[in-house]
Design a protein around this motif. Structure first.
Motif, PDB file in Angstrom:
ATOM      1  N   ALA A  15       5.737  -6.704 -32.876  1.00  0.00           N
ATOM      2  CA  ALA A  15       5.248  -7.425 -31.691  1.00  0.00           C
ATOM      3  C   ALA A  15       4.406  -6.509 -30.810  1.00  0.00           C
ATOM      4  O   ALA A  15       3.397  -6.944 -30.235  1.00  0.00           O
ATOM      5  N   SER A  16       4.775  -5.242 -30.712  1.00  0.00           N
ATOM      6  CA  SER A  16       4.002  -4.286 -29.919  1.00  0.00           C
ATOM      7  C   SER A  16       2.625  -4.053 -30.535  1.00  0.00           C
ATOM      8  O   SER A  16       1.626  -3.974 -29.826  1.00  0.00           O
ATOM      9  N   ILE A  17       2.575  -3.961 -31.864  1.00  0.00           N
ATOM     10  CA  ILE A  17       1.293  -3.783 -32.545  1.00  0.00           C
ATOM     11  C   ILE A  17       0.417  -5.009 -32.337  1.00  0.00           C
ATOM     12  O   ILE A  17      -0.784  -4.883 -32.054  1.00  0.00           O
ATOM     13  N   ILE A  18       1.011  -6.189 -32.444  1.00  0.00           N
ATOM     14  CA  ILE A  18       0.241  -7.414 -32.245  1.00  0.00           C
ATOM     15  C   ILE A  18      -0.269  -7.497 -30.801  1.00  0.00           C
ATOM     16  O   ILE A  18      -1.420  -7.872 -30.552  1.00  0.00           O
ATOM     17  N   ALA A  19       0.568  -7.115 -29.837  1.00  0.00           N
ATOM     18  CA  ALA A  19       0.143  -7.139 -28.430  1.00  0.00           C
ATOM     19  C   ALA A  19      -0.966  -6.125 -28.182  1.00  0.00           C
ATOM     20  O   ALA A  19      -1.863  -6.354 -27.369  1.00  0.00           O
ATOM     21  N   LEU A  20      -0.925  -4.999 -28.885  1.00  0.00           N
ATOM     22  CA  LEU A  20      -1.939  -3.967 -28.702  1.00  0.00           C
ATOM     23  C   LEU A  20      -3.273  -4.373 -29.321  1.00  0.00           C
ATOM     24  O   LEU A  20      -4.339  -4.093 -28.760  1.00  0.00           O
ATOM     25  N   VAL A  21      -3.208  -5.044 -30.460  1.00  0.00           N
ATOM     26  CA  VAL A  21      -4.428  -5.433 -31.161  1.00  0.00           C
ATOM     27  C   VAL A  21      -5.119  -6.605 -30.488  1.00  0.00           C
ATOM     28  O   VAL A  21      -6.341  -6.667 -30.410  1.00  0.00           O
ATOM     29  N   THR A  22      -4.354  -7.553 -29.976  1.00  0.00           N
ATOM     30  CA  THR A  22      -4.980  -8.733 -29.381  1.00  0.00           C
ATOM     31  C   THR A  22      -5.335  -8.532 -27.935  1.00  0.00           C
ATOM     32  O   THR A  22      -5.009  -7.668 -27.259  1.00  0.00           O
TER      33      THR A  22
ATOM     34  N   ALA B  95      -2.038   4.531 -23.192  1.00  0.00           N
ATOM     35  CA  ALA B  95      -3.439   4.949 -23.273  1.00  0.00           C
ATOM     36  C   ALA B  95      -4.399   3.773 -23.130  1.00  0.00           C
ATOM     37  O   ALA B  95      -5.454   3.897 -22.499  1.00  0.00           O
ATOM     38  N   PHE B  96      -4.037   2.642 -23.714  1.00  0.00           N
ATOM     39  CA  PHE B  96      -4.893   1.467 -23.628  1.00  0.00           C
ATOM     40  C   PHE B  96      -4.605   0.610 -22.407  1.00  0.00           C
ATOM     41  O   PHE B  96      -5.275  -0.393 -22.188  1.00  0.00           O
TER      42      PHE B  96
END
Length: 82
Positions: free
Chosen positions: A75-82, A30-31
């Motif tokens: 790591a996926s959450i960090i990649a999505l947030v940054t 989605a992003f």
């Protein structure tokens, strides 16, 4: 005590693979964040294999695979947030 590992293995595959990590994959799509999607896909693969570790009664392998899967989700959450 009942030793029916098949139910637990299927539960692990469904809960981790389909619900939790599928949501992370959907958020990555989605992003439009390719790295978040691929990390969530890697996490789903490790979670799927961990269900087989339950099926074959390998608790240490299961623990390691779940830890790797959790690291990929983080790591996926960090990649999505940054």
């Amino acid at each position: 005590m009942e030793d029916n590992y098949e139910k637990y293995a299927v539960a692990v595959i469904i809960v981790f693979g389909a619900l939790i990590i599928g949501g992370m994959m959907g958020a990555g799509l989605a992003f439009g964040d390719r790295s978040a999607f691929l990390l969530a896909l890697g996490s789903a693969a490790f979670a799927w294999v961990s269900g087989h570790a339950v099926l074959f009664d390998r608790p240490r392998i299961y623990g390691a695979l779940v830890a790797i899967s959790a690291a990929f989700v983080i790591a996926s959450i960090i990649a999505l947030v940054t």
